[in-house]
Design a protein around this motif. Structure first.
Motif, mmCIF file in Angstrom:
data_model
loop_
_atom_site.group_PDB
_atom_site.id
_atom_site.type_symbol
_atom_site.label_atom_id
_atom_site.label_comp_id
_atom_site.label_asym_id
_atom_site.label_seq_id
_atom_site.Cartn_x
_atom_site.Cartn_y
_atom_site.Cartn_z
ATOM 1 N N ARG A 54 58.578 77.301 10.278
ATOM 2 C CA ARG A 54 58.064 78.555 10.805
ATOM 3 C C ARG A 54 57.914 79.547 9.673
ATOM 4 O O ARG A 54 58.442 79.337 8.573
ATOM 5 N N ASN A 55 57.222 80.634 9.922
ATOM 6 C CA ASN A 55 57.134 81.700 8.926
ATOM 7 C C ASN A 55 58.527 82.285 8.765
ATOM 8 O O ASN A 55 59.170 82.626 9.748
ATOM 9 N N GLY A 56 58.977 82.373 7.554
ATOM 10 C CA GLY A 56 60.335 82.838 7.308
ATOM 11 C C GLY A 56 61.286 81.663 7.290
ATOM 12 O O GLY A 56 60.868 80.507 7.337
ATOM 13 N N PRO A 57 62.578 81.941 7.250
ATOM 14 C CA PRO A 57 63.540 80.845 7.165
ATOM 15 C C PRO A 57 63.642 80.085 8.483
ATOM 16 O O PRO A 57 63.451 80.648 9.553
ATOM 17 N N GLY A 58 63.925 78.806 8.379
ATOM 18 C CA GLY A 58 64.237 78.037 9.570
ATOM 19 C C GLY A 58 63.118 77.181 10.105
ATOM 20 O O GLY A 58 62.215 76.774 9.376
ATOM 21 N N LYS A 59 63.187 76.954 11.410
ATOM 22 C CA LYS A 59 62.293 76.008 12.063
ATOM 23 C C LYS A 59 62.035 76.442 13.496
ATOM 24 O O LYS A 59 62.681 77.345 14.017
ATOM 25 N N SER A 60 61.111 75.740 14.115
ATOM 26 C CA SER A 60 60.821 75.891 15.530
ATOM 27 C C SER A 60 60.876 74.508 16.161
ATOM 28 O O SER A 60 60.240 73.578 15.672
ATOM 29 N N VAL A 61 61.644 74.365 17.219
ATOM 30 C CA VAL A 61 61.675 73.134 17.999
ATOM 31 C C VAL A 61 60.889 73.430 19.272
ATOM 32 O O VAL A 61 61.141 74.433 19.934
ATOM 33 N N TRP A 62 59.920 72.580 19.581
ATOM 34 C CA TRP A 62 59.025 72.847 20.690
ATOM 35 C C TRP A 62 58.929 71.640 21.619
ATOM 36 O O TRP A 62 59.217 70.510 21.228
ATOM 37 N N ALA A 63 58.533 71.924 22.854
ATOM 38 C CA ALA A 63 58.286 70.885 23.849
ATOM 39 C C ALA A 63 57.134 71.352 24.727
ATOM 40 O O ALA A 63 56.994 72.551 24.996
ATOM 41 N N GLU A 64 56.305 70.409 25.157
ATOM 42 C CA GLU A 64 55.182 70.731 26.036
ATOM 43 C C GLU A 64 55.267 69.907 27.314
ATOM 44 O O GLU A 64 55.566 68.706 27.265
ATOM 45 N N LEU A 65 54.973 70.571 28.420
ATOM 46 C CA LEU A 65 54.916 69.933 29.732
ATOM 47 C C LEU A 65 53.515 70.164 30.281
ATOM 48 O O LEU A 65 53.006 71.296 30.221
ATOM 49 N N SER A 66 52.912 69.124 30.833
ATOM 50 C CA SER A 66 51.578 69.251 31.412
ATOM 51 C C SER A 66 51.622 70.150 32.640
ATOM 52 O O SER A 66 52.548 70.069 33.459
ATOM 53 N N LEU A 67 50.590 70.982 32.781
ATOM 54 C CA LEU A 67 50.491 71.835 33.956
ATOM 55 C C LEU A 67 50.116 70.985 35.160
ATOM 56 O O LEU A 67 49.395 69.998 35.026
#
Length: 136
Positions: free
Chosen positions: A121-134
Motif C-alpha cells: 500500500r502507499n506508505g508502510p505496510g500492506k493491504s489484505v483484501w477479499a472479494e465476494l460476488s454480488l
C-alpha cells in the motif's frame, strides 16, 4: 474509530488494535451492506472481515498510534473488503493444527471469498483484501 470516508459505494474507517474494534467494524459493515441492498452477503462478508481484522490486530505489531484501516467497496459485480495495516509482514495460509484453537482464519477467508490476496500500500505496510460476488 475515525471515519475517513463514507460516500457512495465506499466506506473507509480507522481502528485501534483493541479487540473490541472487530465488533464495531462488523456493525459498520452491516450498515453499509444494508444501505447498498446487499444483506444476502452479510454472513460471509462479516466473517471475512472478522478474520482479516482480527489477524491485523493480533499480528500487525506496529508502533503506538498506528491504526488499522478497513475499506468496504461496492464495485460493479463484487464487494471488496480490505484491511490495511503498517506491518510489512504478509500473512500466509497455514495448515492448522487440529488441536489448536486458532490458525484457520485465512483458510476460512479463502473458502468464503471468490478471491483474496495481499498487496503493498502507499506508505508502510500492506493491504489484505477479499472479494465476494454480488448476488444476481
Amino acid at each position: 474509530m475515525l471515519v475517513n470516508s463514507a460516500h457512495g459505494d465506499s466506506v473507509v474507517l480507522r481502528w485501534s488494535r483493541h479487540p473490541r474494534c472487530v465488533g464495531l467494524a462488523r456493525w459498520e459493515l452491516r450498515k453499509a451492506l444494508a444501505g447498498w441492498g446487499l444483506a444476502p452477503l452479510e454472513e460471509a462478508a462479516v466473517l471475512v472481515l472478522s478474520e482479516l481484522l482480527t489477524n491485523a490486530g493480533r499480528h500487525a505489531c506496529v508502533s503506538p498510534g498506528r491504526e488499522i484501516e478497513t475499506w468496504y467497496l461496492r464495485m460493479s459485480d463484487t464487494l471488496r473488503i480490505e484491511v490495511h495495516d503498517a506491518s510489512p509482514e504478509w500473512p500466509e495460509v497455514q495448515e492448522p493444527d487440529p488441536d489448536a484453537p486458532g490458525g484457520r482464519g485465512l483458510a476460512l477467508v479463502a473458502a468464503l471469498a471468490d478471491s483474496w490476496g495481499v498487496k503493498d500500500r502507499n506508505g508502510p505496510g500492506k493491504s489484505v483484501w477479499a472479494e465476494l460476488s454480488l448476488p444476481e
